[in-house]
Scaffold this active site. Structure first.
Site, PDB file in Angstrom:
ATOM      1  N   LYS A 245       0.800  -1.224   0.000  1.00 53.10           N
ATOM      2  CA  LYS A 245       0.000   0.000   0.000  1.00 53.10           C
ATOM      3  C   LYS A 245       0.839   1.283   0.000  1.00 53.10           C
ATOM      4  O   LYS A 245       0.480   2.252  -0.661  1.00 53.10           O
ATOM      5  CB  LYS A 245      -0.991  -0.013   1.175  1.00 53.10           C
ATOM      6  CG  LYS A 245      -2.060  -1.089   0.982  1.00 53.10           C
ATOM      7  CD  LYS A 245      -2.920  -1.306   2.219  1.00 53.10           C
ATOM      8  CE  LYS A 245      -4.102  -0.380   2.220  1.00 53.10           C
ATOM      9  NZ  LYS A 245      -5.175  -0.842   3.144  1.00 53.10           N
TER      10      LYS A 245
ATOM     11  N   ASP B  86     -10.001   3.565   1.615  1.00 50.47           N
ATOM     12  CA  ASP B  86     -10.263   3.131   2.997  1.00 50.47           C
ATOM     13  C   ASP B  86     -11.081   4.172   3.765  1.00 50.47           C
ATOM     14  O   ASP B  86     -11.976   3.828   4.540  1.00 50.47           O
ATOM     15  CB  ASP B  86      -8.955   2.856   3.741  1.00 50.47           C
ATOM     16  CG  ASP B  86      -8.309   1.552   3.304  1.00 50.47           C
ATOM     17  OD1 ASP B  86      -9.031   0.662   2.812  1.00 50.47           O
ATOM     18  OD2 ASP B  86      -7.080   1.425   3.450  1.00 50.47           O
TER      19      ASP B  86
END
Ligand code: ATR
Length: 282
Positions: free
Chosen positions: A71, A108
């Site tokens: 990520k 997210d």
């Protein structure tokens, strides 16, 4: 369904990737909408992420999600990063554009707030402080999102105080740092409590936090979703507070990529929640 030669292909890159629930999630939506497309797990070693991302336009893929350990490292391998992903400092969604360039996003925060609003429609960002436990990667996306939503004060508490202090320095004075040993104090007057630590997760230590100091209208959100009903959420329900489980954050974050790759904004329905919940060990 049977794929044609025009099928759109997306997937998830991780190492390991076998634990990812994203193939089941996107597979559910692809079937629901009868889309000529597929979503596959892509095991990519940490050192190969640059090569793997560069291969996406070469192979004609629509894009990918990213999970651990890619990520943060993916940031340097994309052509464009949106503002929220840059502030979070991590990517979880890659979109391949028609000209072959790669755009990085982080869904997210979107997943977190959409899940919160769906699970606790009465929660209002501007009403008062929020308490956040933890200062890792998940906390970063939640802090950025709560600040953008207009929460006036975020009380951050973390076992390693220095990590919380670093986030407060980075994100500004709306973030106040509270002592982990006295974390209960951060709850007084907080309308939202979010656990972003791994405490309470299956196989991890339990989260020890009495909820008595939370006001009666507080919402409790645990981003741990294995088990689905954590002790924290059970404690919140026992006190009559709104309890929002963590699985919804995973489900809602997936919408961003799905919409970009397959052209449909999919719904997070009770049937989807139940289908993915069934894959979580009790
Ligand atoms: P993620 O990216 O999922 O947020 P992370 O960066 O490893 O993962 O963060 C895990 C969080 O859980 C951290 O806030 C961590 O606290 P530290 O910064 O002190 O490590 C917290 N955490 C994990 N185990 C913990 C424990 N036993 N007690 C208290 N906090 C814990």
């Amino acid at each position: 369904m049977t794929l044609t030669g025009k099928a759109r292909v997306a997937g998830v890159m991780g190492w390991p990737v076998g634990h990812s629930r994203s193939p089941a999630l996107h597979g559910h939506w692809l079937r629901e909408h009868g889309i000529d497309g597929t979503y596959i797990p892509l095991p990519v070693r940490p050192e190969a992420i640059g090569q793997a991302l560069a291969a996406l336009p070469v192979l004609g893929l629509a894009g990918v999600n990213l999970t651990i350990p890619h990520k943060e490292s993916a940031l340097k391998h994309v052509h464009r990063v949106d503002d929220q992903a840059r502030r979070i400092g991590a990517l979880n969604t890659i979109i391949v554009h028609a000209d072959g360039t790669l755009e990085g996003r982080n869904s997210d925060g979107f997943g977190f707030i959409e899940n919160l609003r769906a699970g606790a429609p009465g929660w209002q960002a501007k009403k008062g402080p929020a308490a956040v436990l933890g200062a890792g990667g998940a906390a970063r996306s939640i802090l950025v999102t709560l600040l953008d939503a207009g929460v006036p004060e975020i009380r951050l508490t973390n076992r390693t105080a220095e990590r919380a202090e670093a986030l407060a320095r980075e994100f500004g004075k709306a973030i106040t740092v509270w002592d982990w040993a006295n974390r209960e104090d951060a709850l007084a007057g907080s309308h939202l409590l979010v656990n972003t630590t791994s405490l309470g997760m299956a196989g991890q230590a339990p989260l020890d936090l009495p909820l008595a100091k939370l006001p009666g209208d507080a919402v409790v959100n645990d981003i741990v979703y294995a088990p689905l009903e954590t002790k924290l959420l059970a404690g919140a329900r026992a006190r009559g507070l709104s309890a929002v489980d963590g699985l919804g954050m995973l489900l809602h974050q997936g919408r961003v990529g799905f919409r970009a790759w397959f052209g449909v904004d999919p719904q997070v329905t009770p049937a989807l929640h139940a289908a993915i919940a069934a894959t979580i060990p009790k």
